[in-house]
Structures are given as structure tokens and as C-alpha cells.
Design an enzyme around this catalytic site. Structure first.
Site, PDB file in Angstrom:
ATOM      1  N   LYS A  18      30.241  35.608  40.602  1.00 40.83           N
ATOM      2  CA  LYS A  18      30.062  34.838  39.357  1.00 40.83           C
ATOM      3  C   LYS A  18      29.934  33.346  39.664  1.00 40.83           C
ATOM      4  O   LYS A  18      29.073  32.660  39.136  1.00 40.83           O
ATOM      5  CB  LYS A  18      31.251  35.053  38.405  1.00 40.83           C
ATOM      6  N   ARG A  68      38.206  36.792  29.270  1.00 43.05           N
ATOM      7  CA  ARG A  68      38.623  37.912  30.115  1.00 43.05           C
ATOM      8  C   ARG A  68      39.463  38.912  29.339  1.00 43.05           C
ATOM      9  O   ARG A  68      39.919  39.903  29.925  1.00 43.05           O
ATOM     10  CB  ARG A  68      39.474  37.366  31.247  1.00 43.05           C
ATOM     11  N   ARG A 125      36.116  35.910  52.062  1.00 44.81           N
ATOM     12  CA  ARG A 125      35.706  34.647  51.423  1.00 44.81           C
ATOM     13  C   ARG A 125      36.498  33.456  51.974  1.00 44.81           C
ATOM     14  O   ARG A 125      37.712  33.501  52.099  1.00 44.81           O
ATOM     15  CB  ARG A 125      35.917  34.762  49.908  1.00 44.81           C
ATOM     16  N   ARG A 153      41.544  31.382  49.539  1.00 54.39           N
ATOM     17  CA  ARG A 153      42.347  31.366  48.323  1.00 54.39           C
ATOM     18  C   ARG A 153      43.565  32.272  48.492  1.00 54.39           C
ATOM     19  O   ARG A 153      43.468  33.349  49.068  1.00 54.39           O
ATOM     20  CB  ARG A 153      41.501  31.866  47.141  1.00 54.39           C
ATOM     21  N   ARG A 174      44.139  42.381  40.753  1.00 52.32           N
ATOM     22  CA  ARG A 174      43.087  41.735  39.950  1.00 52.32           C
ATOM     23  C   ARG A 174      42.109  42.785  39.418  1.00 52.32           C
ATOM     24  O   ARG A 174      41.619  42.679  38.294  1.00 52.32           O
ATOM     25  CB  ARG A 174      42.360  40.680  40.793  1.00 52.32           C
TER      26      ARG A 174
HETATM   27  P1  AMP Z   1      38.856  33.584  39.254  1.00 49.79           P
HETATM   28  O1  AMP Z   1      38.663  32.359  40.055  1.00 49.79           O
HETATM   29  O2  AMP Z   1      37.923  33.683  38.084  1.00 49.79           O
HETATM   30  O3  AMP Z   1      38.827  34.844  40.103  1.00 49.79           O
HETATM   31  O4  AMP Z   1      40.328  33.503  38.618  1.00 49.79           O
HETATM   32  C1  AMP Z   1      41.481  33.426  39.436  1.00 49.79           C
HETATM   33  C2  AMP Z   1      42.711  33.736  38.622  1.00 49.79           C
HETATM   34  O5  AMP Z   1      42.862  32.757  37.578  1.00 49.79           O
HETATM   35  C3  AMP Z   1      42.714  35.074  37.906  1.00 49.79           C
HETATM   36  O6  AMP Z   1      43.135  36.143  38.755  1.00 49.79           O
HETATM   37  C4  AMP Z   1      43.727  34.801  36.781  1.00 49.79           C
HETATM   38  O7  AMP Z   1      45.061  34.808  37.264  1.00 49.79           O
HETATM   39  C5  AMP Z   1      43.394  33.371  36.398  1.00 49.79           C
HETATM   40  N1  AMP Z   1      42.341  33.317  35.349  1.00 49.79           N
HETATM   41  C6  AMP Z   1      41.069  32.847  35.482  1.00 49.79           C
HETATM   42  N2  AMP Z   1      40.400  32.939  34.329  1.00 49.79           N
HETATM   43  C7  AMP Z   1      41.261  33.471  33.430  1.00 49.79           C
HETATM   44  C8  AMP Z   1      41.153  33.830  32.064  1.00 49.79           C
HETATM   45  N3  AMP Z   1      39.998  33.688  31.371  1.00 49.79           N
HETATM   46  N4  AMP Z   1      42.253  34.364  31.456  1.00 49.79           N
HETATM   47  C9  AMP Z   1      43.411  34.520  32.116  1.00 49.79           C
HETATM   48  N5  AMP Z   1      43.584  34.226  33.422  1.00 49.79           N
HETATM   49  C10 AMP Z   1      42.505  33.698  34.077  1.00 49.79           C
END
Ligand code: AMP
Length: 240
Positions: free
Chosen positions: A33, A108, A148, A181, A192
Site C-alpha cells: 500500500k 481499517r 522489509r 520496523r 496483524r
Molecule cells: P501500517 O503501517 O499501516 O501497517 O500500520 C502499522 C500499525 O499501526 C497497525 O498494525 C496498527 O497497530 C496501527 N494502525 C495503522 N492504521 C490504523 C488504523 N486505521 N486504525 C487502527 N490502527 C492503525
């Protein structure tokens, strides 16, 4: 492998009469994404709004939101809707988001989707969100996530298996030591994926039911996936 959208696509985008409006990029962790959002930013000149990036920035700056989010993110769970919605509301008020934006990782949950839909519908000339989901199979995702590495300076994303830097462990552009990360481990990836199936898959069904949803195969070179997303958004915008 080309990592950017073609000149032809850029030309077509420049000739568009209408703004692309709000675009939602969906997909399981690791589908690309963030990478795709950056391609679309180059093409459309609208910002990427990544809730994951915004939350990580809050963690890095040790804000009150960051202190709450840090542990939740470390477990691979979702940060509560009210906190994320508020953070997005603040970001959407910035002038660069006036003609459209690419939401990466938001909404989400069905609660977040309801909040966003309500907010957009309340605007004077509502342009609804169109959602594109990127599909990649589970084993491929696991490899992408655990391989990654990011440059902490320019944010370039590498993968030690399929897109390694020239010098092991260091960014090609900045020369900075690459970082992984904290939530890109196999154990947290599984959590996740569970959160995705339980809470985010229903959001896909929500936009599918509204007829504003398309799926794109993400297991292709970056430029091909980007072209697939552009075609899907243009198709959806004709009808949405
Ligand atoms: P990402 O970088 O999109 O993979 O997000 C990393 C982490 O941030 C996720 O595993 C969640 O813990 C948190 N997170 C990101 N976006 C959201 C969202 N829209 N709602 C809730 N938690 C989020």
C-alpha cells in the site's frame, strides 16, 4: 524493473479535468500500500495519508497519542477508532488535501469507515471515497514483511530478498543504516493478519456493497500494479 508510473500515464493524469478525490488503498499488511501510494502521489499530485506513518511519527515524537499507540502497535493490534479518526481529521484539514488524497491504511474498521463516509457526505460537493484492494498471497506477504527494511532518512523501502540495497544494510540514496520496523516480525505479522481478517475485511465488503470497490493483483512489478490501480480508480470514478 521500472519503479515508476509511465510518462504516458503522467500525461493522461495531467489532462484530467476532475480531481481524483479521496482514494482508499486497502489490503493485508505487506501488500505494498505504501509503495503504491507513493507512485500515485507522483502521478496525481495529491498527498498520501498513511495512518501507520502518522502513528509512527507520534511514537517517535513521544506525544500522548504516541505513548498510547506504541504498545498497541507493537502487539499488531489496532489503535482505537476515536484516536485514529481524530488524527485523520486534523490531517484532512491541511490545504494539500483539498483536491483529494490517498488514504493508506485507513479506514481499517467499520467504525472508521462510517466516520469517513459521514464526514465526506457532509461536505458541500461530496465526492465519495473509492476503494482499491491490493491482493497478494499469504506466503509472499510473510516474505515481504520479514524482509522489509526502511531508510530512516528518505523512507525508501527495500526488501532483503527481492529488492536489496547495493550495499548490505545501507540505503542506496542516503547511505544511512537501514532499519526494520518493530512490528515486521513473523509473530506480530500473524497478529496483524488476524486483525485484518476480523476487522478490516468487513470494510472491503462495505465498499464492495456500495459499488465503489475494485481488486488489483499486487504480485506484479510496481509499475504494473500502479497502472492497475489507476485504471480501477478511473473506472470507479465514472460510476461513483
Ligand atoms: P501500517 O503501517 O499501516 O501497517 O500500520 C502499522 C500499525 O499501526 C497497525 O498494525 C496498527 O497497530 C496501527 N494502525 C495503522 N492504521 C490504523 C488504523 N486505521 N486504525 C487502527 N490502527 C492503525
Amino acid at each position: 524493473m521500472s519503479s515508476s508510473v509511465s510518462a504516458v500515464q503522467r500525461g493522461r493524469a495531467a489532462g484530467r479535468k476532475t480531481a481524483p478525490g479521496p482514494i482508499l488503498l486497502m489490503g493485508a499488511p505487506g501488500v505494498g500500500k505504501g509503495t503504491q501510494a507513493k507512485e500515485l502521489v507522483k502521478l496525481w499530485g495529491i498527498p498520501q495519508i498513511s495512518t501507520g506513518d502518522l502513528l509512527r511519527a507520534n511514537v517517535a515524537q513521544d506525544t500522548s497519542l504516541g505513548r498510547v499507540a506504541k504498545e498497541i502497535m507493537g502487539r499488531g493490534e489496532l489503535v482505537p477508532d476515536s484516536l485514529v479518526d481524530e488524527m485523520v481529521a486534523v490531517r484532512l484539514q491541511q490545504p494539500d488535501a483539498a483536491k483529494g488524497y490517498i488514504l493508506d491504511g485507513f479506514p481499517r474498521t467499520l467504525g472508521q469507515a462510517g466516520w469517513l463516509d459521514g464526514r465526506l457526505a457532509a461536505q458541500p460537493k461530496p465526492l465519495p471515497v473509492v476503494a482499491v484492494s491490493i491482493q497478494v498471497d499469504y506466503n509472499q506477504l510473510l516474505r515481504r514483511i520479514t524482509g522489509r527494511r526502511n531508510c530512516p532518512v528518505c523512507q525508501t523501502i527495500y526488501n532483503i530478498y527481492v529488492n536489496p540495497p547495493r550495499r548490505d544494510g545501507f540505503c542506496d540514496v542516503e547511505g544511512a543504516a537501514l532499519v526494520q520496523r518493530a512490528d515486521d516480525t513473523e509473530q506480530v505479522f500473524k497478529e496483524r493478519m488476524r486483525a485484518y481478517a476480523a476487522l478490516t475485511a468487513p470494510v472491503v465488503e462495505h465498499y464492495r456493497a456500495l459499488g465503489r470497490f475494485a481488486e488489483v493483483n499486487g504480485d506484479r512489478p510496481i509499475a504494473e500494479v500502479a497502472a492497475g490501480i489507476v485504471a480501477a480508480v478511473e473506472r470507479l470514478r465514472e460510476t461513483a
